[in-house]
Design a protein around this motif. Structure first.
Motif, short mmCIF file in Angstrom:
data_model
loop_
_atom_site.label_atom_id
_atom_site.label_comp_id
_atom_site.label_asym_id
_atom_site.label_seq_id
_atom_site.Cartn_x
_atom_site.Cartn_y
_atom_site.Cartn_z
N MET A 4 19.29 -2.91 -5.52
CA MET A 4 19.57 -2.54 -4.13
C MET A 4 20.85 -3.20 -3.66
SD MET A 4 18.71 -0.67 -1.75
CE MET A 4 17.80 -0.31 -0.27
N THR A 120 16.26 4.22 9.81
CA THR A 120 15.78 5.12 8.78
C THR A 120 15.72 6.55 9.31
OG1 THR A 120 13.47 4.70 9.40
CG2 THR A 120 14.43 3.29 7.68
N ASP A 150 15.60 -0.35 8.11
CA ASP A 150 15.39 -1.03 6.83
C ASP A 150 16.75 -1.28 6.18
OD1 ASP A 150 14.18 -2.16 4.63
OD2 ASP A 150 12.84 -0.48 4.26
N ALA A 152 19.20 -0.42 3.63
CA ALA A 152 19.25 0.89 2.97
C ALA A 152 20.67 1.43 2.88
CB ALA A 152 18.37 1.88 3.74
N SER A 154 22.26 5.56 3.19
CA SER A 154 21.88 6.93 3.47
C SER A 154 23.12 7.81 3.51
CB SER A 154 21.12 7.05 4.80
OG SER A 154 21.99 6.82 5.90
N THR A 170 15.88 3.01 0.48
CA THR A 170 15.60 1.80 1.26
C THR A 170 14.79 0.81 0.45
OG1 THR A 170 13.42 2.26 2.24
CG2 THR A 170 15.32 3.41 3.19
N ASN A 171 14.69 -0.42 1.00
CA ASN A 171 13.82 -1.42 0.40
C ASN A 171 12.36 -1.04 0.54
OD1 ASN A 171 15.37 -3.36 -0.85
ND2 ASN A 171 15.64 -4.59 0.99
#
Length: 332
Positions: A4, A120, A150, A152, A154, A170-171
């Motif tokens: 991540m 998110t 979160d 992340a 996107s 995301t995590n």
């Protein structure tokens, strides 16, 4: 977690390199100049119960968001927001501060990219359409189907005026934990706007199990709504498998809401929710909720919403409960 971090570092590196792609002699337009603005949002309420919950009354500070966003040339934006609110881990009268957003965004043409601690996409559209977050969270947020933010990355792409799509990695732990266990969450959605004001969205995600003895979580959501300057109406269906990473611990629910605007300062709204769990594993929380209220805008920054609420539990032998709320929002 290492994967991540590498993904996010790569995304941030790509976003930061975008300005270098412009020619050195490019002249910035007025819209490309640096622009910054403060973010201050406060949600509070006074509430009182009726009948069997008559003793449940008082004032509450639900949320306080404090932050800053900074728009840079070439479609870049930096944003950082602190969230002060209640936590299930401490006493009801205490407030805990979290970093809600710490992100970088880039918009260019039909593309929008985000990286960092971001909002998110699981129920963002539904929350915006509902538009009464200070009164009550949207369905998935209210009943803990997922987190609103979160760590992340996107990406969203607008194919045309009708169809757009988005993906997110995301995590899967939410912004209050950031990362405490292994596993990632993968999500994708498609939004269709066939005519102005009418929106259809489908979304699905899978959250990997953090441990070998646990199950991955699947979320599926469908939404449809119509909005114009005078009224709005919408409905959504949500389904989740293996809630809390427990096998066959599934739950589902629907939410319908509508609003009418009498003028620019006065309106009314209503909402109905139904939550159900497979084999009644969550029977204590299953049931129907209804809300009916009015909204008054006092100038540009303040909104007041007196409303009545009823909760009808699914469990046998549990009484219905009713409340009066006066919700307030201050947003700069």
């Amino acid at each position: 977690m290492n994967v991540m971090k590498l993904i996010i570092m790569g995304m941030v590196g790509c976003l930061l390199s975008v300005p270098a792609l412009a020619e050195n002699n490019e002249v910035q337009s007025k819209d490309d100049q640096k622009k910054g603005s403060a973010i201050i949002t406060i949600f509070s309420d006074f509430h009182t119960g009726f009948g069997n919950v008559n003793d449940d009354r008082g004032f509450d500070l639900d949320r306080a968001y404090i932050g800053y966003q900074y728009s840079l040339p070439h479609g870049l934006q930096l944003k950082a927001v602190m969230d002060f609110g209640q936590s299930d881990d401490v006493g009801d009268y205490q407030r805990i501060g979290y970093v809600k957003n710490a992100m970088i965004s880039w918009k260019s043409g039909k593309w929008t990219l985000n990286a960092g601690l971001i909002s998110t996409t699981q129920f963002k559209l539904q929350e915006d359409f509902w538009g009464k977050r200070y009164v009550m969270k949207s369905f998935q947020d209210e009943y803990k189907f997922g987190s609103s933010a979160d760590l992340a990355v996107s990406a969203a792409y607008k194919f045309n005026d009708v169809v757009s799509a988005d993906v997110i990695l995301t995590n899967g732990e939410g912004y209050k934990k950031v990362q405490v266990k292994d596993g990632l969450q993968y999500g994708a959605g498609v939004t269709v706007t066939p005519v102005k004001g009418f929106v259809i969205r489908a979304y699905g995600s899978f959250n990997e199990a953090p441990e070998d003895n646990l199950e991955g979580i699947t979320n599926v959501a469908a939404f449809m709504g119509y909005k114009n300057s005078r009224f709005s109406v919408a409905a959504e269906y949500n389904w989740q498998s293996n809630a809390k990473n427990v096998k066959d611990q599934d739950q589902s629910g629907v939410s319908a809401y509508a609003s009418v605007q009498f003028n620019k300062n006065i309106g009314m709204f209503g909402r109905w929710d139904y939550l159900d769990s497979k084999h009644d594993w969550n029977n204590a929380s299953d049931g129907m909720a209804g809300i009916l209220g009015a909204e008054f805008k006092l100038g540009k920054y303040i909104k007041l919403a007196p409303n009545f609420r009823i909760w009808s539990p699914k469990a046998d032998g549990v009484d219905k409960s009713g409340y009066f709320y006066l919700n307030a929002s201050f947003a700069l």
